[in-house]
Scaffold this motif. Structure first.
Motif, PDB file in Angstrom:
ATOM      1  N   GLY A  88     -18.787  33.720 -21.954  1.00  0.00           N
ATOM      2  CA  GLY A  88     -19.719  34.191 -20.934  1.00  0.00           C
ATOM      3  C   GLY A  88     -20.457  35.424 -21.405  1.00  0.00           C
ATOM      4  N   VAL A  93     -19.277  32.667 -16.365  1.00  0.00           N
ATOM      5  CA  VAL A  93     -18.535  31.416 -16.288  1.00  0.00           C
ATOM      6  C   VAL A  93     -17.456  31.578 -15.227  1.00  0.00           C
ATOM      7  N   VAL A 109     -22.828  29.147 -21.539  1.00  0.00           N
ATOM      8  CA  VAL A 109     -23.875  29.336 -20.528  1.00  0.00           C
ATOM      9  C   VAL A 109     -25.235  29.341 -21.214  1.00  0.00           C
ATOM     10  N   THR A 118     -22.257  28.769 -15.626  1.00  0.00           N
ATOM     11  CA  THR A 118     -21.390  27.589 -15.634  1.00  0.00           C
ATOM     12  C   THR A 118     -20.336  27.758 -14.553  1.00  0.00           C
TER      13      THR A 118
END
Length: 286
Positions: A88, A93, A109, A118
């Motif tokens: 992330g 995420v 992502v 995500t």
């Protein structure tokens, strides 16, 4: 002669050491790029821009060789398996509870082609080698091995993406369907048994994660003790009962006083009690 040869050897070794030190200094002076050897740091949890991953608690399992990086939130009882990466770094995420990210899977992502995070729900099983990129996966889904769910795609609850399938960017997978192929398309509706198997798979991964978590938490002292115990029991087994194991009931025990002839097999704290019991037993048998 012996003393002369000794002096020659000492002088030669001293000259060799001085020559080595001189060459080492010369090499250091003519280095263009300085090199310093460093230990490789752990990559299990890595902060990005001061933001570290948020993992639910001690009931999660993140394998030693997995990497969880940046703005990542993982719910309770979830697992990230060996070689997997949850990154992330340019967006966030979110992973729910009781969800597993399989071996060598990648969760990422998007930033360049749209600001897309995500999101992965609860009770989701992501297979080994899968790629989850800037998409939404709702709860109770199975993503097969080496499958890909790409930017902006959404997978509805109670759905299965077959192994190797590629869900192309922006695709919406409705609830309760099986999708396969490249690009992935609807194969058919899921049966009630297949829908039930999704939750069962998540539970199986949860139990397996607990097992691996316990094993990975052991220090070297515990591992050595377990290995010694295993070898000891192996030797006892080959001895066909010749070794006494206090944890196994002895079939030759007499009224709680141990086996005859094995003085270490009983505390013998109150031997008179054993004699009384033996006398009572004899009276009953007569």
């Amino acid at each position: 002669m012996a003393s002369l040869s000794t002096r020659v050897a000492v002088a030669a070794s001293g000259a060799a050491r001085r020559m080595g030190a001189m060459l080492d200094g010369l090499g250091a002076n003519i280095e263009v790029a300085k090199y310093t050897e460093k230990l490789v740091p752990s990559t299990r949890f890595i902060a990005v821009d001061g933001i570290a991953p948020a993992v639910g608690g001690s009931n999660n399992f993140v394998a030693p060789s997995a990497s969880v990086i940046g703005k990542v939130s993982i719910g309770d009882h979830s697992s990230v398996w060996y070689g997997a990466t949850v990154r992330g770094d340019v967006n966030n995420v979110t992973i729910g509870t009781r969800t597993s990210v399989g071996d060598r899977a990648v969760v990422h992502v998007a930033k360049i082609q749209g600001d897309i995070p995500t999101s992965i729900g609860d009770n989701v099983t992501i297979g080994a080698g899968a790629i989850i990129h800037a998409c939404t996966i709702e709860s109770l889904c199975m993503i097969g091995e080496s499958a890909q769910v790409m930017d902006g795609a959404a997978v509805g609850t109670n759905s299965i993406i077959a192994p190797g399938a590629i869900v192309t960017p922006g695709t919406k997978v409705p609830s309760g369907e099986l999708w396969s192929g490249s690009p992935a398309k609807k194969e058919r509706a899921l049966t009630s048994q297949e829908i039930a198997s999704i939750a069962e798979s998540a539970h199986e991964q949860l139990e397996l994660a607990y097992l691996h978590s316990v094993e990975n938490s052991k220090d070297y002292k515990q591992l050595i003790a377990e290995e010694e115990d295993r070898l000891d029991r192996e030797v006892r087994g080959k001895g066909q009962g010749a070794w006494f194991d206090p944890n196994i009931p002895d079939p030759d025990d007499v009224l709680g006083q141990g086996s005859p002839g094995r003085i270490f097999n009983s505390t013998l704290t109150h031997p008179e009690e054993g004699l009384k019991l033996r006398a009572e037993q004899r009276e009953k048998n007569q």
